[in-house]
Every structure is written in structure tokens, then in C-alpha cells.
Write a protein that holds these residues in place. Structure first.
Motif, PDB file in Angstrom:
ATOM      1  N   SER A   1       0.831  -1.208   0.000  1.00 53.49           N
ATOM      2  CA  SER A   1       0.000   0.000   0.000  1.00 53.49           C
ATOM      3  C   SER A   1       0.867   1.261   0.000  1.00 53.49           C
ATOM      4  N   LEU A   2       1.987   1.230   0.710  1.00 50.79           N
ATOM      5  CA  LEU A   2       2.894   2.383   0.699  1.00 50.79           C
ATOM      6  C   LEU A   2       3.515   2.569  -0.682  1.00 50.79           C
ATOM      7  N   LEU A   3       3.945   1.476  -1.293  1.00 47.61           N
ATOM      8  CA  LEU A   3       4.521   1.569  -2.633  1.00 47.61           C
ATOM      9  C   LEU A   3       3.478   1.986  -3.662  1.00 47.61           C
ATOM     10  N   ARG A   4       2.232   1.547  -3.489  1.00 49.74           N
ATOM     11  CA  ARG A   4       1.154   1.947  -4.398  1.00 49.74           C
ATOM     12  C   ARG A   4       0.951   3.451  -4.353  1.00 49.74           C
ATOM     13  N   ARG A   5       1.061   4.035  -3.172  1.00 49.82           N
ATOM     14  CA  ARG A   5       0.934   5.500  -3.071  1.00 49.82           C
ATOM     15  C   ARG A   5       2.007   6.178  -3.905  1.00 49.82           C
ATOM     16  N   ILE A   6       3.206   5.638  -3.861  1.00 49.53           N
ATOM     17  CA  ILE A   6       4.317   6.207  -4.630  1.00 49.53           C
ATOM     18  C   ILE A   6       4.087   6.018  -6.124  1.00 49.53           C
ATOM     19  N   THR A   7       3.741   4.793  -6.540  1.00 49.90           N
ATOM     20  CA  THR A   7       3.546   4.563  -7.970  1.00 49.90           C
ATOM     21  C   THR A   7       2.340   5.331  -8.501  1.00 49.90           C
ATOM     22  N   ASP A   8       1.286   5.436  -7.713  1.00 46.70           N
ATOM     23  CA  ASP A   8       0.138   6.242  -8.145  1.00 46.70           C
ATOM     24  C   ASP A   8       0.546   7.691  -8.377  1.00 46.70           C
ATOM     25  N   ALA A   9       1.343   8.247  -7.480  1.00 48.78           N
ATOM     26  CA  ALA A   9       1.799   9.631  -7.637  1.00 48.78           C
ATOM     27  C   ALA A   9       2.740   9.761  -8.837  1.00 48.78           C
ATOM     28  N   ALA A  10       3.682   8.833  -8.969  1.00 49.26           N
ATOM     29  CA  ALA A  10       4.678   8.912 -10.045  1.00 49.26           C
ATOM     30  C   ALA A  10       4.049   8.750 -11.422  1.00 49.26           C
ATOM     31  N   PHE A  11       3.030   7.882 -11.526  1.00 46.96           N
ATOM     32  CA  PHE A  11       2.417   7.596 -12.820  1.00 46.96           C
ATOM     33  C   PHE A  11       1.056   8.262 -12.997  1.00 46.96           C
ATOM     34  N   LYS A  12       0.700   9.125 -12.026  1.00 50.45           N
ATOM     35  CA  LYS A  12      -0.575   9.851 -12.060  1.00 50.45           C
ATOM     36  C   LYS A  12      -1.751   8.888 -12.216  1.00 50.45           C
ATOM     37  N   GLU A  13      -1.765   7.895 -11.348  1.00 51.27           N
ATOM     38  CA  GLU A  13      -2.829   6.899 -11.311  1.00 51.27           C
ATOM     39  C   GLU A  13      -3.558   7.002  -9.975  1.00 51.27           C
ATOM     40  N   GLY A  14      -4.596   6.190  -9.809  1.00 46.80           N
ATOM     41  CA  GLY A  14      -5.332   6.188  -8.551  1.00 46.80           C
ATOM     42  C   GLY A  14      -5.864   7.577  -8.244  1.00 46.80           C
ATOM     43  N   GLU A  15      -5.696   8.017  -7.004  1.00 46.68           N
ATOM     44  CA  GLU A  15      -6.209   9.341  -6.622  1.00 46.68           C
ATOM     45  C   GLU A  15      -5.481  10.495  -7.296  1.00 46.68           C
ATOM     46  N   HIS A  16      -4.344  10.181  -7.920  1.00 47.04           N
ATOM     47  CA  HIS A  16      -3.556  11.214  -8.613  1.00 47.04           C
ATOM     48  C   HIS A  16      -3.880  11.295 -10.091  1.00 47.04           C
TER      49      HIS A  16
END
Length: 77
Positions: free
Chosen positions: A60-75
Motif C-alpha cells: 500500500s505504501l509503494l502503491r501511493r508512490i507509484t500512483d503519484a509517479a504515474f498519475k494513477e489512482g487518486e492522482h
């Protein structure tokens, strides 16, 4: 001093800071990759639901990073 020189100096300092952070991230990623290759120091006959929870937390912590880096999920835009 001329504006272009100041900008070049600021850019150089920013580049140095950027590269230092990149090296820090690369080191953390390498350590995580090695730990993953060793199955996070877990032994198959000793795996329990606590180990699953630990990996879910890491994921879940890494998902937050990848979501931010790749503009996915909440980003996502």
C-alpha cells in the motif's frame, strides 16, 4: 551578477540536489529488490497472516508512490 549566471547556478544546485535524491531512491529500491528476492526474510514453513499483513502494508505504501509517479489512482487527472 547577471541573471543568466544566477539561473545557471540555481539550476546547478537543483540538479545536484535532484541527483542526490535519485541516488537515495535508487539505493532504497535496490535494498527492497534484494529483500524481495529473499522473500522478505520469510521462510515458507513459517509464513503466517501477520507476514501477509506486513506485505500488504508495504504494497500500500509503494502503491501511493507509484500512483503519484504515474498519475494513477487518486492522482489520476
Amino acid at each position: 551578477r547577471p541573471m543568466s549566471t544566477r539561473r545557471a547556478t540555481d539550476n546547478s544546485a537543483a540538479l545536484d540536489a535532484f541527483l542526490a535524491k535519485k541516488i537515495e531512491i535508487d539505493s532504497m529500491l535496490a535494498r527492497l529488490q534484494a529483500l524481495s528476492a529473499d522473500h522478505f526474510n520469510a521462510h515458507p514453513d513459517e509464513i503466517n497472516w501477520g507476514d501477509v499483513g506486513t506485505l500488504e502494508h508495504y504494497a500500500s505504501l509503494l502503491r501511493r508512490i507509484t500512483d503519484a509517479a504515474f498519475k494513477e489512482g487518486e492522482h489520476a487527472a
